[in-house]
Design a protein around this motif. Structure first.
Motif, PDB file in Angstrom:
ATOM      1  N   SER A  85      -0.599  11.353   3.073  1.00 47.87           N
ATOM      2  CA  SER A  85      -1.320  11.904   1.923  1.00 47.87           C
ATOM      3  C   SER A  85      -0.650  11.570   0.600  1.00 47.87           C
ATOM      4  CB  SER A  85      -1.454  13.424   2.060  1.00 47.87           C
ATOM      5  OG  SER A  85      -0.175  14.036   2.052  1.00 47.87           O
ATOM      6  N   SER A  86       0.574  11.028   0.638  1.00 47.88           N
ATOM      7  CA  SER A  86       1.246  10.680  -0.607  1.00 47.88           C
ATOM      8  C   SER A  86       2.190   9.511  -0.380  1.00 47.88           C
ATOM      9  CB  SER A  86       2.042  11.875  -1.162  1.00 47.88           C
ATOM     10  OG  SER A  86       3.212  12.086  -0.392  1.00 47.88           O
ATOM     11  N   ALA A  87       2.506   8.826  -1.470  1.00 47.59           N
ATOM     12  CA  ALA A  87       3.443   7.708  -1.397  1.00 47.59           C
ATOM     13  C   ALA A  87       4.850   8.194  -1.069  1.00 47.59           C
ATOM     14  CB  ALA A  87       3.436   6.941  -2.720  1.00 47.59           C
ATOM     15  N   GLY A 144       5.340  14.424   6.685  1.00 44.93           N
ATOM     16  CA  GLY A 144       4.301  14.825   5.743  1.00 44.93           C
ATOM     17  C   GLY A 144       2.940  14.868   6.418  1.00 44.93           C
ATOM     18  N   LYS A 145       1.917  15.035   5.611  1.00 45.95           N
ATOM     19  CA  LYS A 145       0.556  15.136   6.128  1.00 45.95           C
ATOM     20  C   LYS A 145       0.017  13.751   6.478  1.00 45.95           C
ATOM     21  CE  LYS A 145      -4.090  16.815   4.964  1.00 45.95           C
ATOM     22  NZ  LYS A 145      -4.939  17.391   3.900  1.00 45.95           N
ATOM     23  N   ILE A 146      -0.354  13.551   7.729  1.00 42.82           N
ATOM     24  CA  ILE A 146      -0.880  12.265   8.199  1.00 42.82           C
ATOM     25  C   ILE A 146      -2.398  12.282   8.075  1.00 42.82           C
ATOM     26  CG2 ILE A 146      -1.143  10.758  10.210  1.00 42.82           C
ATOM     27  CD1 ILE A 146       1.596  11.704  11.147  1.00 42.82           C
ATOM     28  N   GLU A 147      -2.920  11.293   7.364  1.00 44.64           N
ATOM     29  CA  GLU A 147      -4.364  11.206   7.173  1.00 44.64           C
ATOM     30  C   GLU A 147      -5.038  10.343   8.240  1.00 44.64           C
ATOM     31  OE1 GLU A 147      -5.904  12.929   5.065  1.00 44.64           O
ATOM     32  OE2 GLU A 147      -4.388  13.572   3.620  1.00 44.64           O
ATOM     33  N   ARG A 148      -4.330   9.297   8.700  1.00 48.58           N
ATOM     34  CA  ARG A 148      -4.968   8.376   9.651  1.00 48.58           C
ATOM     35  C   ARG A 148      -3.909   7.588  10.409  1.00 48.58           C
ATOM     36  NH1 ARG A 148      -7.031   2.910   9.327  1.00 48.58           N
ATOM     37  NH2 ARG A 148      -8.815   2.605  10.708  1.00 48.58           N
ATOM     38  N   ILE A 149      -4.145   7.352  11.700  1.00 44.07           N
ATOM     39  CA  ILE A 149      -3.300   6.486  12.520  1.00 44.07           C
ATOM     40  C   ILE A 149      -4.176   5.411  13.143  1.00 44.07           C
ATOM     41  CG2 ILE A 149      -1.802   6.340  14.547  1.00 44.07           C
ATOM     42  CD1 ILE A 149      -0.950   9.194  14.074  1.00 44.07           C
ATOM     43  N   ILE A 192       0.886  -1.166   0.000  1.00 41.08           N
ATOM     44  CA  ILE A 192       0.000   0.000   0.000  1.00 41.08           C
ATOM     45  C   ILE A 192       0.921   1.213   0.000  1.00 41.08           C
ATOM     46  CG2 ILE A 192      -1.842   1.213   1.206  1.00 41.08           C
ATOM     47  CD1 ILE A 192      -2.547  -1.459   2.560  1.00 41.08           C
ATOM     48  N   PRO A 193       1.065   1.909  -1.107  1.00 46.45           N
ATOM     49  CA  PRO A 193       2.162   2.881  -1.268  1.00 46.45           C
ATOM     50  C   PRO A 193       2.133   4.068  -0.328  1.00 46.45           C
ATOM     51  CG  PRO A 193       0.619   3.006  -3.100  1.00 46.45           C
ATOM     52  CD  PRO A 193       0.245   1.789  -2.324  1.00 46.45           C
ATOM     53  N   ASP A 194       0.946   4.461   0.158  1.00 49.73           N
ATOM     54  CA  ASP A 194       0.885   5.640   1.015  1.00 49.73           C
ATOM     55  C   ASP A 194       0.688   5.293   2.483  1.00 49.73           C
ATOM     56  OD1 ASP A 194      -1.638   4.661   0.527  1.00 49.73           O
ATOM     57  OD2 ASP A 194      -2.615   6.618   0.416  1.00 49.73           O
ATOM     58  N   GLN A 195       0.883   4.021   2.832  1.00 48.59           N
ATOM     59  CA  GLN A 195       0.647   3.578   4.204  1.00 48.59           C
ATOM     60  C   GLN A 195       1.876   2.834   4.731  1.00 48.59           C
ATOM     61  OE1 GLN A 195      -2.220   0.223   5.693  1.00 48.59           O
ATOM     62  NE2 GLN A 195      -3.442   2.085   5.555  1.00 48.59           N
ATOM     63  N   ILE A 196       2.247   3.091   5.984  1.00 50.73           N
ATOM     64  CA  ILE A 196       3.377   2.401   6.593  1.00 50.73           C
ATOM     65  C   ILE A 196       2.895   1.486   7.711  1.00 50.73           C
ATOM     66  CG2 ILE A 196       5.041   4.204   6.034  1.00 50.73           C
ATOM     67  CD1 ILE A 196       4.829   5.170   8.956  1.00 50.73           C
ATOM     68  N   PHE A 197       3.665   0.447   7.962  1.00 53.68           N
ATOM     69  CA  PHE A 197       3.418  -0.484   9.058  1.00 53.68           C
ATOM     70  C   PHE A 197       4.512  -0.290  10.093  1.00 53.68           C
ATOM     71  CE2 PHE A 197       4.514  -4.668  10.926  1.00 53.68           C
ATOM     72  CZ  PHE A 197       3.350  -4.895  11.657  1.00 53.68           C
ATOM     73  N   LEU A 198       4.142  -0.126  11.353  1.00 51.64           N
ATOM     74  CA  LEU A 198       5.096   0.079  12.431  1.00 51.64           C
ATOM     75  C   LEU A 198       5.028  -1.095  13.401  1.00 51.64           C
ATOM     76  CD1 LEU A 198       3.309   2.982  11.993  1.00 51.64           C
ATOM     77  CD2 LEU A 198       5.334   3.842  13.162  1.00 51.64           C
ATOM     78  N   SER A 199       6.173  -1.620  13.802  1.00 49.93           N
ATOM     79  CA  SER A 199       6.218  -2.700  14.778  1.00 49.93           C
ATOM     80  C   SER A 199       7.178  -2.327  15.898  1.00 49.93           C
ATOM     81  CB  SER A 199       6.646  -4.011  14.122  1.00 49.93           C
ATOM     82  OG  SER A 199       7.909  -3.903  13.510  1.00 49.93           O
ATOM     83  N   GLN A 241       1.867  10.907  16.116  1.00 50.82           N
ATOM     84  CA  GLN A 241       1.618  12.108  15.307  1.00 50.82           C
ATOM     85  C   GLN A 241       2.763  13.095  15.469  1.00 50.82           C
ATOM     86  OE1 GLN A 241      -1.533  12.859  13.665  1.00 50.82           O
ATOM     87  NE2 GLN A 241      -0.732  14.771  12.858  1.00 50.82           N
ATOM     88  N   THR A 242       3.210  13.291  16.701  1.00 47.53           N
ATOM     89  CA  THR A 242       4.307  14.216  16.972  1.00 47.53           C
ATOM     90  C   THR A 242       5.607  13.743  16.332  1.00 47.53           C
ATOM     91  OG1 THR A 242       3.289  14.875  19.068  1.00 47.53           O
ATOM     92  CG2 THR A 242       5.640  15.343  18.794  1.00 47.53           C
ATOM     93  N   ALA A 243       5.870  12.442  16.409  1.00 43.64           N
ATOM     94  CA  ALA A 243       7.127  11.894  15.896  1.00 43.64           C
ATOM     95  C   ALA A 243       7.209  11.938  14.377  1.00 43.64           C
ATOM     96  CB  ALA A 243       7.305  10.460  16.383  1.00 43.64           C
ATOM     97  N   LEU A 244       6.057  11.836  13.689  1.00 41.43           N
ATOM     98  CA  LEU A 244       6.057  11.690  12.230  1.00 41.43           C
ATOM     99  C   LEU A 244       5.531  12.914  11.482  1.00 41.43           C
ATOM    100  CD1 LEU A 244       4.717   8.020  12.007  1.00 41.43           C
ATOM    101  CD2 LEU A 244       7.058   8.780  11.612  1.00 41.43           C
ATOM    102  N   ARG A 245       5.132  13.947  12.192  1.00 42.73           N
ATOM    103  CA  ARG A 245       4.482  15.073  11.515  1.00 42.73           C
ATOM    104  C   ARG A 245       5.420  15.802  10.562  1.00 42.73           C
ATOM    105  NH1 ARG A 245       3.679  18.877  16.882  1.00 42.73           N
ATOM    106  NH2 ARG A 245       5.900  19.285  17.311  1.00 42.73           N
ATOM    107  N   HIS A 246       6.735  15.758  10.820  1.00 39.10           N
ATOM    108  CA  HIS A 246       7.667  16.454   9.932  1.00 39.10           C
ATOM    109  C   HIS A 246       7.850  15.728   8.603  1.00 39.10           C
ATOM    110  CE1 HIS A 246      10.260  13.377  11.643  1.00 39.10           C
ATOM    111  NE2 HIS A 246      11.089  13.585  10.642  1.00 39.10           N
TER     112      HIS A 246
END
Length: 686
Positions: free
Chosen positions: A406-408, A379-384, A353-360, A372-377
């Motif tokens: 919002s983008s790949a 790009g634009k976060i649409e959903r967590i 899924i090009p615009d979505q990341i998986f975190l473990s 949100q704070t850690a990743l806001r720089h």
């Protein structure tokens, strides 16, 4: 100690001499004996320089002047782009200066050892290094050498996410693709460094290590001398950070950013000595914030007393980097849910899924706000979405989750932070998310919905109804299609053809819109032909889960007649490298794409139009495509079209649009020029 510098471009410090105990140890002071050291250790006086880019006369003149004032140096290390760039503004002057040193007309005043970040020709022809001329030596692509008693590790080239993460990049194949290094280089450099137990005294790289600013207060972090924001993705790389963490050099020297910066020393995690990171400016730059030559006086670690080597200044910080072992892969914990998800993302199909990341490896107490704070720089976060144990008190996180951007491009940038973010004592692993697959014999899992909308979208970057759309870049517009200059263009005349409505891809457009797009592409092609040029055209479609990001673009780049005949070879070579095992399909028209995606407009594809053979009617146009119908097939790189064009045009360094962006005034000027050129060819809806 600071050396006098008439131009303000040279400084010299001896950081090892700062702590009194260490100074006593290294100078052999009789008042304080450290371990078994009883004799004075000879220090090496060396200079370090940033990107030279062929400006050899200025570099060596300044070095000679300083040697007259403060005495001779043992050596000069240069990090970054040393040779003149082929298409740079000073290319001819730099080449002429280089020729004077090669022929012996001029001579370097000190033994000089350099790495190279841009010249793919040098990296391919002299991977083991070479003597460029008297006293000037190219170290090579990567390696470890002893130079004047110092153990020096070095890495030439630079990082490109697509090259580095390409399928098969870790197995066989070249160490460098153009000027971009592959994971093989990092692995082999680590092996070379660990062949000896002796510490690395100096590590030379072109790029900064990603995460350098960690463990520092705001006042201690790197600052752009002009007050602008630092583009970390353009100047820093995670593989370099991995090298620093694993090699634990005493000094790390790098260029690229045209910023002079000395980080507070940090304690290495395994050996325990401190590492000092120093960024050096570009040769010829002005101002203290861009100093481009810096002096050091240091002793080889191999002859230093242990206690002296382990001295830590008062401003020493913890290491901002993860260890090499933690950055190489994910260590599973005992939770089965997390283990299963991590396994699925590591061993599942190639589809992502090009615009979505998986975190473990997320801690149980993590919450959405902290992510949100850690990743806001980035790009634009649409959903967590965090996976939580709904049956337990407090609904703790199960150790994994997903973030949609919002983008790949933003999602891929977030992946570069894998193992660099720490929470609850854990290094968070990040990769592109993979869709759930249908289990054998079981019910089909719910298909991830891709919204295919053909209506104006007020949040879309490219819809003209968006008040924030970059209208100063528009070249021509009618009621159905508009033409705009590209952001981060490969060439000044690089343009895009886009629908006014929010259409995701050409295959999903109604016939009348397809005809309007083709008419505009034809008009641009006529404009280039009128100027004696051919063109390369491509459309890349990778569906995003956020419908606002799904707006099609047809990219067009002019190609000189002298290069047009090599277009097929460039397409084949680039496709073999990044789409292994794939044979591009030859088709007759852009509209035919829909037939090869099974009329499913959610299927990713890439389409090309390239100059073909010469005919009596002029040069033919050949059309090719590849679609990701097979979920186990290779993923289409985001910038594959740009890479083909850059391969053809010989400007591989412009494959990433983010490194090629112009300022707003330049963008307006380019659009204005093209607007005038395009007027005779403009199409209007009848």
């Amino acid at each position: 100690a600071t050396l006098p510098a008439s131009s303000g471009c040279v400084t010299m410090t001896a950081p090892e001499a700062a702590p009194p105990v260490q100074r006593a140890a290294e100078d052999g002071a009789k008042k304080e004996e450290v371990g078994a050291a009883k004799t004075e250790v000879e220090r090496r006086r060396l200079l370090i320089a940033g990107d030279c880019e062929g400006n050899l006369v200025k570099l060596f003149t300044q070095v000679a002047n300083q040697q007259k004032k403060v005495g001779a140096f043992h050596m000069l290390f240069a990090a970054g782009a040393f040779l003149p760039s082929a298409g740079g503004g000073n290319a001819a002057e730099g080449a002429a200066a280089l020729a004077e040193y090669v022929t012996g007309k001029r001579q370097a005043p000190v033994d000089t050892y350099f790495i190279e970040s841009r010249s793919s020709a040098l990296l391919q022809t002299a991977p083991e290094g070479k003597k460029l001329c008297d006293r000037v030596h190219f170290l090579g692509g990567f390696g470890v050498r002893e130079i004047n008693g110092l153990r020096v590790a070095y890495l030439s080239g630079r990082y490109d996410a697509t090259v580095y993460n390409a399928p098969g990049a870790t197995e066989g194949g070249p160490a460098f693709v153009g000027a971009f290094y592959t994971p093989q280089v990092i692995d082999r450099l680590l092996q070379l460094a660990k062949a000896s137990s002796a510490p690395i005294d100096v590590l030379l790289t072109s790029e900064w290590p990603l995460g350098l600013e960690g463990k520092l207060g705001d006042a201690e972090k790197p600052q752009d001398p002009d007050g602008g924001a630092i583009d970390w993705q353009a100047i820093a790389s995670a593989p370099v950070a991995e090298l620093v963490a694993a090699l634990e050099p005493r000094y790390h020297v790098f260029g690229t950013a045209d910023i002079f910066y000395q980080r507070a020393p940090f304690q290495t995690q395994n050996r325990g000595h401190v590492c000092r990171c120093i960024g050096v400016g570009k040769v010829g730059s002005k101002g203290k914030g861009r100093l481009w030559v810096h002096g050091l006086a240091l002793s080889p670690a191999s002859v230093m007393p242990e206690a002296a080597l382990m001295q830590r200044p008062a401003n020493t910080t913890p290491s901002p980097f993860a260890t090499a072992s933690s950055m190489r892969g994910v260590k599973r914990d005992g939770e089965k849910a997390e283990e299963d998800e991590v396994s699925r993302h590591e061993t599942g199909s190639g589809q992502v899924i090009p615009d979505q990341i998986f975190l473990s490896r997320l801690p149980p107490n993590i919450d959405e706000k902290r992510l949100q704070t850690a990743l806001r720089h980035v790009g634009k976060i649409e959903r967590i979405h965090l996976a939580r144990d709904e049956s337990a008190d407090g609904k703790p996180c199960k150790g994994f989750g997903w973030v949609t951007f919002s983008s790949a491009e933003e999602a891929e940038a977030a992946c570069d932070l894998s193992e660099m973010l720490e929470c609850g004592g854990r290094k968070i692993a990040i990769c592109l998310a993979k869709p759930r697959q249908r289990s054998a014999g079981g019910p089909a899992s719910k298909k991830r919905e891709i919204k295919i909308v053909i209506e104006p979208h007020s949040d879309c970057w490219f819809c003209l109804v968006n008040p924030k759309v970059e209208k100063h870049m528009i070249v021509n517009a009618n009621t159905e299609v508009y033409i705009a200059t590209a952001r981060g263009p490969i060439l000044p005349a690089h343009v895009m053809v886009l629908p006014v409505k929010h259409a995701p891809c050409f295959a999903a457009c109604p016939p009348e819109l397809q005809s309007a797009i083709q008419a505009s592409v034809s008009a641009v092609r006529k404009m280039f032909k009128d100027g004696g040029q051919e063109c390369i055209v491509w459309e890349r479609w990778i569906p995003m889960s956020i419908s606002a990001a799904n707006h099609m673009q047809v990219q067009i780049v002019p190609v000189d007649q002298s290069s047009a005949g090599a277009a097929r070879d460039a397409l084949e070579e680039t496709s073999k490298r990044y789409l292994p095992g794939v044979a591009l399909k030859r088709i007759h028209s852009h509209a035919e794409v829909a037939q090869h995606v099974n009329d499913d407009s959610a299927t990713p594809y890439i389409y090309f139009e390239i100059p073909g053979d010469n005919t009596a009617k002029g040069r033919a146009v050949e059309r090719y495509m590849y679609s990701s119908i097979d979920v186990d097939g290779p993923r289409i790189p985001l910038n594959l079209g740009r890479m083909v064009a850059c391969q053809l045009l010989g400007c591989e360094e412009r494959a990433d649009w983010r490194t090629c962006q112009d300022d707003r005034d330049t963008e307006k000027e380019l659009a204005a020029v093209l607007r005038q050129q395009f007027k005779p060819f403009a199409t209007r809806k009848q």
